[in-house]
Design a protein around this motif. Structure first.
Motif, mmCIF file in Angstrom:
data_model
loop_
_atom_site.group_PDB
_atom_site.id
_atom_site.type_symbol
_atom_site.label_atom_id
_atom_site.label_comp_id
_atom_site.label_asym_id
_atom_site.label_seq_id
_atom_site.Cartn_x
_atom_site.Cartn_y
_atom_site.Cartn_z
ATOM 1 N N LEU A 67 67.727 38.351 78.271
ATOM 2 C CA LEU A 67 67.074 37.341 79.103
ATOM 3 C C LEU A 67 68.001 36.838 80.212
ATOM 4 O O LEU A 67 67.554 36.580 81.331
ATOM 5 N N ALA A 81 67.231 37.186 84.212
ATOM 6 C CA ALA A 81 67.267 36.014 85.105
ATOM 7 C C ALA A 81 68.204 36.272 86.288
ATOM 8 O O ALA A 81 67.891 35.917 87.433
ATOM 9 N N ARG A 119 58.921 37.793 78.501
ATOM 10 C CA ARG A 119 58.708 36.350 78.603
ATOM 11 C C ARG A 119 57.230 35.985 78.685
ATOM 12 O O ARG A 119 56.831 34.913 78.233
ATOM 13 N N ASN A 153 55.590 33.450 76.095
ATOM 14 C CA ASN A 153 54.791 32.294 76.515
ATOM 15 C C ASN A 153 53.445 32.248 75.815
ATOM 16 O O ASN A 153 52.944 31.190 75.451
ATOM 17 N N GLU A 156 67.180 30.733 69.194
ATOM 18 C CA GLU A 156 68.226 31.430 69.947
ATOM 19 C C GLU A 156 69.416 31.664 69.033
ATOM 20 O O GLU A 156 70.032 30.727 68.536
ATOM 21 N N TYR A 166 63.875 25.810 69.466
ATOM 22 C CA TYR A 166 63.103 25.146 70.520
ATOM 23 C C TYR A 166 61.636 25.201 70.090
ATOM 24 O O TYR A 166 61.082 26.282 69.925
ATOM 25 N N TYR A 178 58.189 30.050 75.777
ATOM 26 C CA TYR A 178 59.332 30.372 76.631
ATOM 27 C C TYR A 178 59.534 29.334 77.739
ATOM 28 O O TYR A 178 60.675 28.941 78.012
ATOM 29 N N ASP A 179 58.465 28.895 78.377
ATOM 30 C CA ASP A 179 58.604 27.901 79.436
ATOM 31 C C ASP A 179 59.224 26.602 78.899
ATOM 32 O O ASP A 179 60.039 25.962 79.573
ATOM 33 N N TYR A 219 61.246 26.466 76.331
ATOM 34 C CA TYR A 219 62.654 26.818 76.080
ATOM 35 C C TYR A 219 63.474 26.684 77.358
ATOM 36 O O TYR A 219 64.557 26.090 77.361
ATOM 37 N N VAL A 220 62.961 27.225 78.470
ATOM 38 C CA VAL A 220 63.679 27.168 79.741
ATOM 39 C C VAL A 220 63.851 25.720 80.190
ATOM 40 O O VAL A 220 64.930 25.320 80.642
ATOM 41 N N LYS A 248 66.519 24.133 78.068
ATOM 42 C CA LYS A 248 67.856 24.658 78.387
ATOM 43 C C LYS A 248 68.379 24.021 79.679
ATOM 44 O O LYS A 248 69.581 23.815 79.822
ATOM 45 N N ASN A 249 67.471 23.725 80.588
ATOM 46 C CA ASN A 249 67.868 23.147 81.873
ATOM 47 C C ASN A 249 67.956 21.627 81.834
ATOM 48 O O ASN A 249 68.395 20.999 82.787
#
Length: 638
Positions: free
Chosen positions: A194, A198, A503, A507, A515, A524, A528-529, A531-532, A535-536
């Motif tokens: 992943l 990215a 991804r 989703n 992870e 999480y 996936y969204d 998770y992102v 993470k951010n």
């Protein structure tokens, strides 16, 4: 402005027409996704564009002066070189400039040299060297290799010691560094984790050239592309949007064609009735009218064609369970696994309950597939405890397809595993997965990657297990089959533990993402969204699995995250400091080089030698600064 013309391309293999009168205009800056079923001809078209395969008819016209790069399945790499040495071949001409500059620097120290001539050449070379990013090309090359998922120690390993996936990443890095005007990528996200995907997405977003991509990664296509081309029945259909736009517009177009077809059918029927009525009058005028209508009918029938199909034939997947499992399906405590000095994971804990759809993600080489094999009982853990719940029956999907016998036929492969079923039941099941007629007598070794995947999915479906362990189940599947698989898994009433880099799949299907890290599994509670987003987010928002952990342990983990953020902040400040020092040294070098060009300096051998020596010293210091800057950036990425 058009950069590439594809005119009337035709390609056949015997009686099998792969491409038939394909026409496309590719504009500068276009980022186009090519989609279609496996075997539709996408890769064939790319090979023709790249010039590695000859078309039967038509022509490919690349705008004069433009370059084209193609990531092919046959990797053009020298396995005696390291990964870094291989990608640096891209900059061989830049390195030659540097070598010549060093030679001139040495010649300038000779009082008998033609200083004026040498300095002119040096100035010209330096301008070109700087224009072609000579000072940063090495760090840039390393950054791309690491960004695509190679570890730092793998960058300096010989290619003969790397895996097939790692070699593909090196070939991709080499192609990206070449920076061609037109870039052809065939399944570029294969073999990337992943993080690598990215990185590639961000790289292609900033890419100034034209990009043509074959991919089954729908999330990737949505992010990158502004056009979509579907290859279907030897033809191409062009859509002015990304994958999501294509899906909607494709359905609209098909429905519109069905309406047009039905309207033509009605008009044909009306004309036939009019012709019959005119002829029944049996008069000269009415017969002429009938003949006129017959001509209209003939023209209409010629344009009618076959009835458009709104929904294409696709696999029919449905996962059922024979028995219901207990509520606790999987319990893992303190699990560890290493191979020699390489630790995959250590002291990890996890619990999965009935009905959950859980994804396992993590960097390549972390041991995700190994963990699934330990759960299955195929690999033994070094330490720790695994317990399967009551009535749990495992169904395992292996991305490497190792459980298929290459010498068996499709029919025998399924029938030998399910001997209780009749030939008719087996053939009906195979037909549902698009293995029909004489295809069932094909040997496994002659099947494509997608066909092997479908066969393994069929076997998995027939087992009716209540706990599915899936290792990259969407790899090699075309987009329509992926969507059918996703819908089937959403309807499945059992439990799923899946490894995937898809991804779009993550989703749509999963409810929890785990992870895998070396000493932990971080959870999480979403797709996936989610998770992102987490993470951010700030560290306080990260959802950590607290099962079995004390408050002290959780606080220690938070403290570790704070320390990591502080470390990153310090590294970034140090990078700014080094960049300022680099700028100052470059200015000083530039000023000294200008001084060398003055008549009062180059006519004075001692002063010229003194200035030249100082330039050499500053350049050595500059090289050290760049090496330090590169180390800091690598530390930042770790």
């Amino acid at each position: 402005m058009a950069v590439l013309y594809i005119n009337n391309i035709k390609k056949s293999y015997g009686t099998d027409v792969v491409l038939d009168d394909v026409n496309l205009i590719i504009n500068e800056g276009d980022k186009i996704g090519f989609v279609g079923r496996n075997g539709a001809g996408k890769t064939t078209l790319f090979k023709i564009i790249a010039g590695t395969l000859k078309q039967d008819e038509g022509e490919i016209i690349l705008q004069k002066g433009k370059s084209l790069g193609y990531l092919s399945q046959n990797l053009d790499i020298d396995e005696d070189l390291t990964a870094f040495e291989e990608v640096m071949k891209v900059f061989s001409d830049v390195k030659q400039l540097e070598i010549r500059m060093r030679e001139i620097e040495m010649e300038l120290s000779n009082p008998n040299s033609d200083h004026e001539k040498l300095l002119k050449e040096y100035g010209r070379l330096q301008t070109e060297f700087e224009h072609r990013n000579g000072y940063s090309c090495e760090s840039f090359a390393k950054g791309v290799l690491i960004g695509l998922g190679l570890l730092e120690e793998e960058v300096n390993k010989k290619l003969c010691y790397l895996s097939g996936g790692q070699k593909t990443r090196v070939a991709l890095a080499k192609l990206l560094l070449k920076n061609p005007d037109v870039l052809l990528l065939d399944e570029p996200t294969n073999h990337l984790d992943l993080g690598g995907i990215a990185f590639l997405e961000n790289f292609l977003k900033e890419y100034k050239g034209t990009v043509l991509i074959i991919s089954h990664d729908r999330y990737f296509l949505d992010v990158i592309t502004n056009r979509t081309v579907e290859v279907i029945n030897g033809k191409v259909e062009d859509y002015s949007g990304n994958y999501s736009y294509f899906i909607k517009e494709r359905k609209n177009r098909k429905e519109q064609r069905v309406k047009e077809y039905e309207l033509k059918q009605k008009e044909i029927k009306r004309l036939e009735e009019m012709i019959e009525r005119f002829r029944s009058f049996n008069r000269e005028k009415s017969i002429k009218q009938a003949e006129s209508k017959e001509k209209m009918l003939l023209r209409l029938e010629e344009t009618l064609g076959e009835k458009p199909v709104v929904y294409e034939e696709n696999v029919k997947i449905s996962f059922d369970t024979k028995i219901k499992s207990g509520n606790d399906v999987l319990y893992i405590e303190g699990l560890s696994k290493a191979y020699g000095e390489k630790t995959l994971f250590n002291n990890i804990n996890l619990m999965i309950r009935r009905g959950e759809k859980v994804a396992l993600i993590g960097e390549n080489g972390r041991g995700k597939s190994t963990l699934l094999k330990i759960i299955k009982g195929e690999v033994e853990a070094d330490s720790g405890y695994i317990r399967l719940g009551r009535n749990v029956e495992i169904g395992y999907y292996d991305q490497e397809q190792k459980d298929l016998n290459p010498e068996k036929t499709i029919l025998d492969e399924v029938w030998d595993e399910f001997p209780q079923k009749t030939v008719r039941e087996i053939r009906n099941a195979l037909a549902a997965f698009l293995f029909k007629g004489d295809d069932v007598f094909k040997q496994i070794k002659d099947l494509s990657g997608g066909e092997k995947c479908r066969l393994n999915l069929l076997k998995l479906m027939l087992k009716k297990s209540n706990f599915l362990l899936l290792d990259e189940p969407t790899n090699h599947l075309d987009i329509l089959t992926r969507e059918e698989l996703e819908d089937a898994l959403l309807e499945y009433d059992g439990t799923i533990f899946v490894i995937s880099h898809d991804r779009y799949f993550l989703n749509k299907v999963v409810q929890r993402i785990c992870e895998l890290e070396e000493n932990n599994i971080v959870e999480y509670l979403g797709n996936y969204d989610y998770y992102v987003a987490k993470k951010n987010a700030s560290e306080e928002d990260i959802v950590i699995n607290e099962e079995g952990k004390t408050k002290t342990q959780i606080e220690k983990e938070k403290k570790k995250l704070r320390e990591q953020r502080e470390k990153i902040k310090n590294i970034k400040n140090e990078i700014k400091k080094v960049e300022k020092e680099i700028e100052e040294k470059e200015i000083a070098i530039s000023e000294l080089e200008e001084e060398l060009c003055r008549e009062e300096v180059y006519t004075n051998p001692e002063r010229a030698k003194e200035v030249n020596q100082r330039i050499i010293e500053l350049k050595q210091e500059l090289d050290e600064c760049y090496e330090y800057w590169e180390q800091l950036n690598i530390m930042l990425e770790e």
